[in-house]
Every structure is written in structure tokens, then in C-alpha cells.
Design a protein around this motif. Sequence first.
Motif, mmCIF file in Angstrom:
data_model
loop_
_atom_site.group_PDB
_atom_site.id
_atom_site.type_symbol
_atom_site.label_atom_id
_atom_site.label_comp_id
_atom_site.label_asym_id
_atom_site.label_seq_id
_atom_site.Cartn_x
_atom_site.Cartn_y
_atom_site.Cartn_z
ATOM 1 N N ALA A 14 -21.953 -102.291 47.542
ATOM 2 C CA ALA A 14 -22.088 -101.589 48.822
ATOM 3 C C ALA A 14 -20.766 -101.584 49.587
ATOM 4 O O ALA A 14 -20.395 -100.568 50.204
ATOM 5 C CB ALA A 14 -23.194 -102.231 49.657
ATOM 6 N N ASP A 15 -20.047 -102.700 49.555
ATOM 7 C CA ASP A 15 -18.764 -102.768 50.261
ATOM 8 C C ASP A 15 -17.715 -101.874 49.601
ATOM 9 O O ASP A 15 -16.963 -101.180 50.296
ATOM 10 C CB ASP A 15 -18.267 -104.209 50.332
ATOM 11 N N TYR A 16 -17.651 -101.890 48.283
ATOM 12 C CA TYR A 16 -16.693 -101.007 47.608
ATOM 13 C C TYR A 16 -17.067 -99.537 47.841
ATOM 14 O O TYR A 16 -16.177 -98.682 47.985
ATOM 15 C CB TYR A 16 -16.630 -101.321 46.115
ATOM 16 N N ASN A 17 -18.364 -99.237 47.883
ATOM 17 C CA ASN A 17 -18.792 -97.872 48.211
ATOM 18 C C ASN A 17 -18.257 -97.455 49.577
ATOM 19 O O ASN A 17 -17.739 -96.339 49.748
ATOM 20 C CB ASN A 17 -20.318 -97.770 48.224
ATOM 21 N N ALA A 18 -18.407 -98.352 50.557
ATOM 22 C CA ALA A 18 -17.951 -98.040 51.913
ATOM 23 C C ALA A 18 -16.444 -97.812 51.938
ATOM 24 O O ALA A 18 -15.947 -96.883 52.587
ATOM 25 C CB ALA A 18 -18.343 -99.171 52.864
ATOM 26 N N PHE A 19 -15.711 -98.661 51.234
ATOM 27 C CA PHE A 19 -14.255 -98.521 51.200
ATOM 28 C C PHE A 19 -13.851 -97.215 50.518
ATOM 29 O O PHE A 19 -12.976 -96.478 51.007
ATOM 30 C CB PHE A 19 -13.648 -99.713 50.469
ATOM 31 N N LEU A 20 -14.498 -96.891 49.401
ATOM 32 C CA LEU A 20 -14.120 -95.708 48.626
ATOM 33 C C LEU A 20 -14.501 -94.405 49.321
ATOM 34 O O LEU A 20 -13.935 -93.350 49.002
ATOM 35 C CB LEU A 20 -14.745 -95.776 47.232
ATOM 36 N N ARG A 21 -15.422 -94.458 50.269
ATOM 37 C CA ARG A 21 -15.705 -93.246 51.050
ATOM 38 C C ARG A 21 -14.475 -92.817 51.843
ATOM 39 O O ARG A 21 -14.268 -91.634 52.103
ATOM 40 C CB ARG A 21 -16.891 -93.486 51.991
ATOM 41 N N PHE A 22 -13.674 -93.785 52.231
ATOM 42 C CA PHE A 22 -12.465 -93.491 52.995
ATOM 43 C C PHE A 22 -11.243 -93.358 52.092
ATOM 44 O O PHE A 22 -10.305 -92.628 52.423
ATOM 45 C CB PHE A 22 -12.230 -94.584 54.035
ATOM 46 N N TYR A 23 -11.231 -94.084 50.977
ATOM 47 C CA TYR A 23 -10.088 -94.067 50.063
ATOM 48 C C TYR A 23 -10.577 -93.777 48.645
ATOM 49 O O TYR A 23 -10.536 -94.646 47.769
ATOM 50 C CB TYR A 23 -9.347 -95.400 50.116
ATOM 51 N N PRO A 24 -11.038 -92.542 48.389
ATOM 52 C CA PRO A 24 -11.671 -92.246 47.097
ATOM 53 C C PRO A 24 -10.729 -92.299 45.906
ATOM 54 O O PRO A 24 -11.197 -92.348 44.759
ATOM 55 C CB PRO A 24 -12.215 -90.824 47.299
ATOM 56 N N LYS A 25 -9.431 -92.298 46.130
ATOM 57 C CA LYS A 25 -8.473 -92.334 45.019
ATOM 58 C C LYS A 25 -7.902 -93.731 44.777
ATOM 59 O O LYS A 25 -6.962 -93.883 43.992
ATOM 60 C CB LYS A 25 -7.333 -91.346 45.297
ATOM 61 N N HIS A 26 -8.463 -94.735 45.430
ATOM 62 C CA HIS A 26 -7.958 -96.105 45.281
ATOM 63 C C HIS A 26 -8.394 -96.647 43.920
ATOM 64 O O HIS A 26 -9.545 -97.042 43.715
ATOM 65 C CB HIS A 26 -8.496 -96.980 46.411
ATOM 66 N N ALA A 27 -7.467 -96.656 42.973
ATOM 67 C CA ALA A 27 -7.812 -96.968 41.575
ATOM 68 C C ALA A 27 -8.396 -98.358 41.415
ATOM 69 O O ALA A 27 -9.399 -98.553 40.710
ATOM 70 C CB ALA A 27 -6.575 -96.804 40.693
ATOM 71 N N THR A 28 -7.782 -99.362 42.049
ATOM 72 C CA THR A 28 -8.245 -100.741 41.857
ATOM 73 C C THR A 28 -9.635 -100.942 42.412
ATOM 74 O O THR A 28 -10.436 -101.716 41.867
ATOM 75 C CB THR A 28 -7.254 -101.728 42.487
ATOM 76 N N ALA A 29 -9.976 -100.246 43.489
ATOM 77 C CA ALA A 29 -11.336 -100.342 44.029
ATOM 78 C C ALA A 29 -12.344 -99.795 43.029
ATOM 79 O O ALA A 29 -13.454 -100.326 42.884
ATOM 80 C CB ALA A 29 -11.436 -99.604 45.361
ATOM 81 N N HIS A 30 -11.978 -98.719 42.318
ATOM 82 C CA HIS A 30 -12.867 -98.201 41.271
ATOM 83 C C HIS A 30 -13.032 -99.232 40.150
ATOM 84 O O HIS A 30 -14.137 -99.431 39.635
ATOM 85 C CB HIS A 30 -12.309 -96.899 40.701
ATOM 86 N N TYR A 31 -11.933 -99.873 39.782
ATOM 87 C CA TYR A 31 -12.011 -100.892 38.732
ATOM 88 C C TYR A 31 -12.935 -102.036 39.152
ATOM 89 O O TYR A 31 -13.798 -102.464 38.374
ATOM 90 C CB TYR A 31 -10.610 -101.425 38.434
ATOM 91 N N LYS A 32 -12.768 -102.507 40.382
ATOM 92 C CA LYS A 32 -13.594 -103.623 40.846
ATOM 93 C C LYS A 32 -15.054 -103.196 40.987
ATOM 94 O O LYS A 32 -15.968 -103.972 40.672
ATOM 95 C CB LYS A 32 -13.047 -104.152 42.169
ATOM 96 N N ARG A 33 -15.280 -101.963 41.457
ATOM 97 C CA ARG A 33 -16.674 -101.504 41.531
ATOM 98 C C ARG A 33 -17.245 -101.347 40.130
ATOM 99 O O ARG A 33 -18.431 -101.633 39.899
ATOM 100 C CB ARG A 33 -16.763 -100.187 42.307
ATOM 101 N N GLY A 34 -16.417 -100.922 39.181
ATOM 102 C CA GLY A 34 -16.882 -100.863 37.799
ATOM 103 C C GLY A 34 -17.338 -102.221 37.300
ATOM 104 O O GLY A 34 -18.359 -102.343 36.614
#
Length: 230
Positions: free
Chosen positions: A116-136
Motif C-alpha cells: 500500500a505504501d509503495y502504491n501511494a509513492f508510485l502514484r506520484f513517482y510512477p517511473k521510480h525504478a527501485t520502488a517498482h523493484y521493492k513492490r515486486g
Amino acid sequence: MRSVITAIADYTQAIRIDPNYTDTDYATAYANRGVAHAQLNKHQLAIQDYQEALRLNPGYAQVYYYRGNLRYYFTDYSGAVQDHSTALMLNPDLIEAYYARGDAHSASRKYQEAEADYNAFLRFYPKHATAHYKRGNVRLELAKCPEAVADYSIFLRSQPLHAEAYYKRVDARIQLKDNQGAIEDYNYFISLKPNYAEAYYKRGIAREDVGDVEGAAADYRQALNSIHSL
């Protein structure tokens, strides 16, 4: 390094003698000095400065975020979550606190909260690669394998030499019974880590599952050779 040390000296001097400082000014000086101490890995001194800044200004959202990061560093994950939550309550626009709180939730194995937290962050920074990795990673733990594959794929587009991401994407693909996709990821991983015996063994299993008996046998032999060469 020298500029950070100079900044600490300047903040210290201001804290000691400036007669025009208000509590808010002092809180800012302590907060900034805490950041400088943290940059020098003087973490206990940084914590002390943050504590003093919050005593002077209890509504200082950024300082809760800073202290939360240090609490995470000291593996106080519940304390980190608490501080980042307070930071977000005081300033909902402090988006980086979602990312940091996601890390703390993930470290505590609270994977739904982390997602849920990574979702919230990625709504604002959808191209943040490391956040995608951590959410993965947390989606893999939650057995959300198609979503995990999607996150790892986004990450790998910007970090194509990140061996571990291929290996993690394999795990998701195996659970989806996508053996051909798993073999492709093992190929990438092995090109980056050619002496990793387990990867050959697991690729052998995947090859056997798709009927490539000769390829599987070759992988099993290579796995044994890699073990013997260690």
C-alpha cells in the motif's frame, strides 16, 4: 566532507549565541545539524539533534521523517513506521515518507502494508525504478505473481544488469507455470552470474518441464561442475 563539518560548526555556533532565534529557528538549526551528523554517520548525535528539534517544534514533519530513517537504520522498524506515519499525518505531501514506511513495513514482513505504501509513492513517482523493484518483492511474498512480474519488468528496463531481479522474476514465473519465461530469465541471470550452480540446476528443471531433455542434462552437468569449482 569538509563542507558538512563546517555546517555542523556553524549550526552549533548559531544554537549557542544567536539572540534573535525563536524556538522554530532553533528547531531548524538542530534539524539541519542532525542531517549533517547523519551524513557523517554520527547517528546517535543525529538522533539527539532530532529529539531536540521535536521538543522545540513538535509539529516538524520533516524531522519525524529524518528520525524514522535513522530508526530504520537501527532496525527499529516499528519506531520507523511510527515516525513516518506521524510525518504523513502532519504533512500528507511528504511523499518520500510513504517509500520509507514501505521499507519499514517490508522489513517487518507486513507485506500488505508495504505494498500500500509503495502504491501511494508510485502514484506520484510512477517511473521510480527501485520502488517498482521493492513492490515486486512484496507482491512476490503476497503471491501476486503477475503483478510482481510486471514490477520486475519495469525495473529491468532501466537496470538490465541487475542479476537478482531476473532471479526474483523467475520465482514469480515459475509459480505462474511460465517455464519458457523462466528459462529466458535464467539465461540472463547466468550471463551475469556464470558460476552460480543453483541457477543451472533450476534452469535444468525448467528445461526438463518443457521437454528439452538434452538442455536439462547439460545444465545438471554444469551445476555439478560449478559446485566442484567452488
